[in-house]
Design an enzyme around this catalytic site. Structure first.
Site: not given
Ligand code: NDP
Length: 303
Positions: A85, A89, A150, A152-154, A245, A266
Site C-alpha cells: 500500500t 505500489k 483524479g 494518481g495511482g488509484a 472508506y 470504497g
Molecule cells: P495519489 O496521491 O496517487 O493521488 C491523489 C489524487 O487526488 C490526485 O489526482 C490529486 O490531484 C487528487 N487530489 C488530492 N487532493 C485534492 C483536492 N484537495 N482536490 C482535488 N483533487 C485532489 O493517491 P491514490 O491515487 O493512491 O489514492 C487516491 C484515493 O483513493 C485515496 O483516498 C485512497 O485512500 C483511495 N484508495 C482506495 C482504495 C480502496 O481499496 N478503496 C484503494 C486505493 C486507493 P493532483 O494531481 O492535482 O494532485
C-alpha cells in the site's frame, strides 16, 4: 481484541514463523484493516482445508527507501504473498521478477506472489473496483460512461480497468491538468475504440446523463477538503462510487445521498481487491462475506 503488532524490517533478521506467512507493507501502516480482513478469511478457509490453519497475515511498517532490501528479505524468509500500500505500489513495479500482463499498463502492483525466481506482481485494485461497483451500485464498468475524478495511482488502476472492460467512454477530471494529460496519454494506447478525454472544470455540461462518477482523488479524506466535483453541475449521474472508506461518508457521498443518487464508499473495493489477492496466493475459493464482516468490525474500532 488485541490489535496485531506492527512489525518492522529489523524483525525479518530473526523471523521464525513456522507456518505460511503473508503481509501488508506500507508507510504508515497503523490504519490498515487488511490483517483482520485476511485472518478472518483464513479462519473460515481452515474449516474446509486444514492446511490454512498455519497461514497468518502480518503487517509491516516499511519506509520507501527500505523497500528493495525488504522485498529480498521477505522472499528469503519464505513469505508466500505480500500486499503493498502507500507509498510502495509504484516503487515495487520495477523491482519484481515478473509482472502480470494485466498490471503492465498500470505501472503499479499491490499484490506479490512468491515464485522460486522472485516476486510475481499483480494489481487487484481495478478488479476490486469493478466488483464493488457491481455489488454496491448494480452497475458494470463495461458499457458505462465513466467520469473519473483524479489522476494518481488509484485513478490509474481505475482508468485501465474501465478501458480493459470496455466502458462506453472515459472522461478524466483532475485538479492538476499535467497529471490528467499524463494519465490520458498512458491509457490512450490501450484501446483506440473507447472515447477518451480530459475535462476542465468549466466544461462539465458535456458529461452525459446516466454516467458513473468514480472518485479516485484523496479529496474527502479530511473534513476540510473541497468537493472534488459538485454533482449539481453535471447531468444526473447513474451512480457515484467514492474509493475513500474512512470517513465512511465523504462530502461527495453526502451530496449524492441528498440528491437521491445511488452511491457507495470504497469499503467494497478494499474487500474485493483483498479477496482477489488471497485467491492468487492460495489458489482456493475465498469467503468474501467473512472479509467484509471483519472489515466492518475493524472499522468500528478504528473510528
Ligand atoms: P495519489 O496521491 O496517487 O493521488 C491523489 C489524487 O487526488 C490526485 O489526482 C490529486 O490531484 C487528487 N487530489 C488530492 N487532493 C485534492 C483536492 N484537495 N482536490 C482535488 N483533487 C485532489 O493517491 P491514490 O491515487 O493512491 O489514492 C487516491 C484515493 O483513493 C485515496 O483516498 C485512497 O485512500 C483511495 N484508495 C482506495 C482504495 C480502496 O481499496 N478503496 C484503494 C486505493 C486507493 P493532483 O494531481 O492535482 O494532485
Amino acid at each position: 481484541m488485541t490489535p496485531d503488532p506492527i512489525h518492522t524490517l529489523a524483525d525479518l533478521d530473526t523471523w521464525s514463523f513456522p507456518g505460511t506467512a503473508l503481509a501488508v507493507l506500507g508507510h504508515p501502516i497503523k490504519h490498515s484493516v487488511s490483517p483482520p480482513m485476511h485472518n478472518a478469511a483464513l479462519a473460515v478457509m481452515t474449516n474446509s482445508d486444514p492446511r490454512f490453519a498455519s497461514w497468518k497475515y502480518f503487517r509491516f511498517d516499511i519506509a520507501p527507501e527500505d523497500l528493495p532490501v525488504a522485498l529480498a528479505k521477505f522472499h528469503a524468509c519464505g513469505f508466500q504473498g505480500l500486499n503493498l500500500t502507500v507509498p510502495h505500489k509504484i516503487i515495487a513495479f520495477d523491482r519484481v521478477a515478473a509482472i502480470d500482463p494485466a498490471a503492465q499498463p498500470i505501472g503499479a502492483v499491490n499484490t506479490l506472489r512468491r515464485t522460486a525466481a522472485g516476486w510475481h506482481g499483480y494489481n487487484t485494485d481495478g478488479y476490486g473496483l469493478a466488483a464493488a461497483i457491481r455489488e454496491d451500485l448494480g452497475r458494470e464498468l463495461s458499457g458505462s460512461h465513466v467520469l473519473l475524478l483524479g489522476a494518481g495511482g488509484a485513478a490509474r488502476s481505475a482508468a485501465v480497468e474501465c478501458i480493459q472492460r470496455g466502458c462506453a467512454s472515459l472522461t478524466i477530471l483532475n485538479r492538476t491538468p499535467k497529471a490528467m494529460d499524463q494519465l490520458i496519454e498512458l491509457v490512450s494506447t490501450l484501446d483506440a475504440k473507447v472515447p477518451l478525454r480530459g475535462l476542465a472544470l468549466d466544461d462539465l455540461s458535456t458529461i452525459p446523463a446516466g454516467s458513473l462518477v468514480i472518485n479516485a482523488t484523496s479529496a474527502g479524506l479530511k473534513p476540510e477538503d473541497p468537493l472534488p466535483l459538485n454533482l449539481k453541475s453535471i447531468a444526473r449521474p447513474a451512480g457515484v462510487y467514492d474509493m475513500i472508506y474512512n470517513p465512511p461518508e465523504t462530502a461527495l457521498l453526502a451530496q449524492a445521498r441528498a440528491l437521491g443518487i445511488p452511491c457507495a464508499n470504497g469499503l467494497g473495493m478494499l474487500v474485493h481487491q483483498g479477496a482477489r489477492a488471497l485467491e492468487i496466493w492460495s489458489g482456493a475459493a475465498v469467503p468474501v462475506d467473512a472479509m467484509r464482516a471483519a472489515v466492518h468490525s475493524a472499522m468500528k474500532t478504528h473510528a
